[in-house]
Design a protein around this motif. Structure first.
Motif, PDB file in Angstrom:
ATOM      1  N   UNK A 127       0.828  -1.209   0.000  1.00 24.13           N
ATOM      2  CA  UNK A 127       0.000   0.000   0.000  1.00 24.13           C
ATOM      3  C   UNK A 127       0.853   1.245   0.000  1.00 24.13           C
ATOM      4  N   UNK A 128       0.191   2.419   0.047  1.00 24.03           N
ATOM      5  CA  UNK A 128       0.900   3.683  -0.153  1.00 24.03           C
ATOM      6  C   UNK A 128       2.028   3.965   0.854  1.00 24.03           C
ATOM      7  N   UNK A 129       1.909   3.467   2.070  1.00 26.40           N
ATOM      8  CA  UNK A 129       2.912   3.791   3.097  1.00 26.40           C
ATOM      9  C   UNK A 129       4.124   2.844   3.060  1.00 26.40           C
ATOM     10  N   UNK A 130       4.076   1.829   2.217  1.00 29.07           N
ATOM     11  CA  UNK A 130       5.157   0.825   2.257  1.00 29.07           C
ATOM     12  C   UNK A 130       6.557   1.424   2.040  1.00 29.07           C
ATOM     13  N   UNK A 131       6.739   2.351   1.059  1.00 30.93           N
ATOM     14  CA  UNK A 131       8.082   2.933   0.885  1.00 30.93           C
ATOM     15  C   UNK A 131       8.564   3.654   2.152  1.00 30.93           C
ATOM     16  N   UNK A 132       7.651   4.345   2.834  1.00 31.04           N
ATOM     17  CA  UNK A 132       8.007   5.072   4.065  1.00 31.04           C
ATOM     18  C   UNK A 132       8.454   4.077   5.130  1.00 31.04           C
ATOM     19  N   UNK A 133       7.742   2.993   5.225  1.00 29.23           N
ATOM     20  CA  UNK A 133       8.047   1.974   6.247  1.00 29.23           C
ATOM     21  C   UNK A 133       9.377   1.298   5.932  1.00 29.23           C
ATOM     22  N   UNK A 134       9.603   1.064   4.636  1.00 28.80           N
ATOM     23  CA  UNK A 134      10.876   0.434   4.225  1.00 28.80           C
ATOM     24  C   UNK A 134      12.055   1.313   4.664  1.00 28.80           C
ATOM     25  N   UNK A 135      11.902   2.629   4.454  1.00 22.47           N
ATOM     26  CA  UNK A 135      12.949   3.583   4.863  1.00 22.47           C
ATOM     27  C   UNK A 135      13.154   3.552   6.373  1.00 22.47           C
ATOM     28  N   UNK A 136      12.036   3.537   7.102  1.00 19.46           N
ATOM     29  CA  UNK A 136      12.098   3.544   8.569  1.00 19.46           C
ATOM     30  C   UNK A 136      12.850   2.305   9.075  1.00 19.46           C
ATOM     31  N   UNK A 137      12.524   1.173   8.500  1.00 23.16           N
ATOM     32  CA  UNK A 137      13.175  -0.089   8.910  1.00 23.16           C
ATOM     33  C   UNK A 137      14.689   0.022   8.676  1.00 23.16           C
ATOM     34  N   UNK A 138      15.037   0.623   7.533  1.00 26.09           N
ATOM     35  CA  UNK A 138      16.459   0.797   7.199  1.00 26.09           C
ATOM     36  C   UNK A 138      17.131   1.755   8.187  1.00 26.09           C
ATOM     37  N   UNK A 139      16.464   2.893   8.419  1.00 30.29           N
ATOM     38  CA  UNK A 139      17.026   3.905   9.334  1.00 30.29           C
ATOM     39  C   UNK A 139      17.239   3.358  10.737  1.00 30.29           C
ATOM     40  N   UNK A 140      16.362   2.461  11.154  1.00 26.72           N
ATOM     41  CA  UNK A 140      16.472   1.899  12.510  1.00 26.72           C
ATOM     42  C   UNK A 140      17.452   0.715  12.552  1.00 26.72           C
ATOM     43  N   UNK A 141      18.004   0.381  11.379  1.00 25.93           N
ATOM     44  CA  UNK A 141      18.974  -0.729  11.305  1.00 25.93           C
ATOM     45  C   UNK A 141      18.330  -2.082  11.552  1.00 25.93           C
ATOM     46  N   UNK A 142      17.048  -2.204  11.140  1.00 27.12           N
ATOM     47  CA  UNK A 142      16.324  -3.462  11.424  1.00 27.12           C
ATOM     48  C   UNK A 142      16.126  -4.323  10.161  1.00 27.12           C
ATOM     49  N   UNK A 143      16.849  -4.015   9.096  1.00 25.17           N
ATOM     50  CA  UNK A 143      16.633  -4.729   7.816  1.00 25.17           C
ATOM     51  C   UNK A 143      16.690  -6.238   7.961  1.00 25.17           C
TER      52      UNK A 143
END
Ligand code: GMT
Length: 375
Positions: free
Chosen positions: A237-253
């Motif tokens: 859905x529309x927020x997925x790119x934002x969430x992907x970035x957040x996961x990366x920023x938090x080092x949780x990939x």
């Protein structure tokens, strides 16, 4: 009494479309003749089944129309099907545009059908605030012969927001227990490279802003700080790119698996120890019920119909909206106590089978249809 029932819903993937389709299939199995009147074949509908018919609403986009007239094409198709098939009932999901199109269709056939409208939330909780639409939503509701809502809280909100003056019945959602049941999780965990002892948290949604998936990620971050765990983010859905970035920023990939839309939702739920839904608006939360039916304890926000689905302290926990400390504390309480986790998993499964029993809920709809035919 066998009836001829027309069903209109948004056929795309989404809770309301799923519930409408499952209901139609269950009614057909019980011997009713069911006619889906939709813009495309609903996801999950098997039209080769006995008693199921599909009538496609074709929307023409002539150059003169800036917007293709879906609502009118739908009303016209509904009127055709009512006449041709001699429908008794038109059951529409969503007040606008579907109940309004149904009203037009009923006028076109001189009132020879009863309209049942089911409210799923989005038309009330999102569009109901728009004054340019609220009169139209109220009109759709009040011109229906019976109205149902998927939670009692949604009735409260509808009455508060739209000042409707007709009775509305709560009819809860249900799931197909032939799809959602506890499955053997071992092989899938291995396939995903998740250790047997690693705890799995999951979230399923259409990644709209109201789902607050960022709260799911922050909750997981706090859980992962204390125990070995993975997070499955299922859906798109529309927020997925934002969430992907957040996961990366938090080092949780490496800890967060972003799966996209999945056909194997029941399998993924079955390997989950907890399911999280942190929405700011949710009239019911069908995904909670899907998880509960797979024997998974659930944590959800104190919003809309969620507290009617989760029994706090029994089948899961309710936390305050936006409070990821509280959500993480509840998650850790479950994950650190195997006995509690098993007890909650069993309670969740039991609740899915009883309070949200498919046969009982389908019978409630049949009674409502029969009631409208008596008037
Ligand atoms: O939540 C969505 O984005 C989809 C929406 C829909 O129309 O399918 O869901 C609504 O209906 C579902 C089925 O009754 C409910 O389980 C959801 O809680 C409800 N969504 C909202 O109220 C935001």
């Amino acid at each position: 009494m066998n009836m001829k029932i027309g069903i209109t819903c948004y056929p795309t993937v989404g809770g309301s479309g799923v519930v409408a389709t499952e209901l139609g299939m269950a009614l057909a199995e019980k011997g009713h003749e069911v006619h889906f009147i939709t813009s495309s074949l609903p996801f999950r509908l098997d039209e080769s089944e006995t008693n199921i018919y599909f009538h496609e609403v074709a929307v023409n986009s002539y150059a003169v129309f800036q917007y293709p007239p879906y609502d009118l094409a739908l009303a016209s198709k509904m009127a055709d099907v009512i006449k041709q098939e001699k429908l008794d009932i038109l059951h529409v999901h969503y007040a606008i545009p579907h109940a309004v199109s149904a009203f037009l269709a009923k006028e076109m056939v001189n009132g020879q059908v009863k309209i049942v409208t089911t409210l799923h939330g989005t038309d009330i909780t999102v569009l109901g605030y728009d004054p340019s639409l609220s009169n139209m939503i109220r009109f759709g509701i009040e011109k229906s012969d019976a109205v149902t809502a998927v939670s009692t809280d949604l009735i409260r909100q509808t009455e508060q927001l739209l000042k409707t003056r007709v009775p509305i019945d709560t009819v809860y959602n249900f799931i197909d227990e032939r799809i959602y049941y506890p499955r053997n999780p071992v092989s899938l965990k291995q396939e995903l490279g998740i250790g047997e002892q690693t705890k799995v948290l999951s979230h399923v949604s259409n990644f709209r802003k109201v789902k607050r998936v960022e709260d799911v990620v922050y909750t997981f971050q706090k859980v992962f700080a204390q125990i070995d765990a993975k997070l499955l983010l299922i859906g798109d859905g529309p927020e997925l790119p934002v969430i992907r970035e957040l996961v990366k920023d938090l080092g949780l990939d490496k800890q967060v698996y972003i799966t996209g839309s999945q056909k194997r939702v029941a399998d993924l739920l079955s390997i989950s120890d907890i399911k999280l839904l942190m929405s700011s608006k949710e009239s019911f939360g069908l995904v909670l019920l899907e998880a509960m039916a797979c024997g998974v304890p659930v944590i959800g926000t104190n919003i809309g119909g969620i507290p009617e689905v989760i029994e706090h302290g029994q089948s899961g926990f309710i936390c305050s909206l936006g409070d990821t400390d509280e959500a993480a504390a509840y998650a850790l309480k479950i994950l650190k106590d195997e006995k509690l986790q098993k007890k909650m998993a069993a309670a969740a499964l039991q609740r899915a089978k009883t309070t949200f029993n498919k046969n009982d809920i389908v019978s409630q709809y049949e009674l409502i249809y029969e009631r409208t035919l008596e008037t």
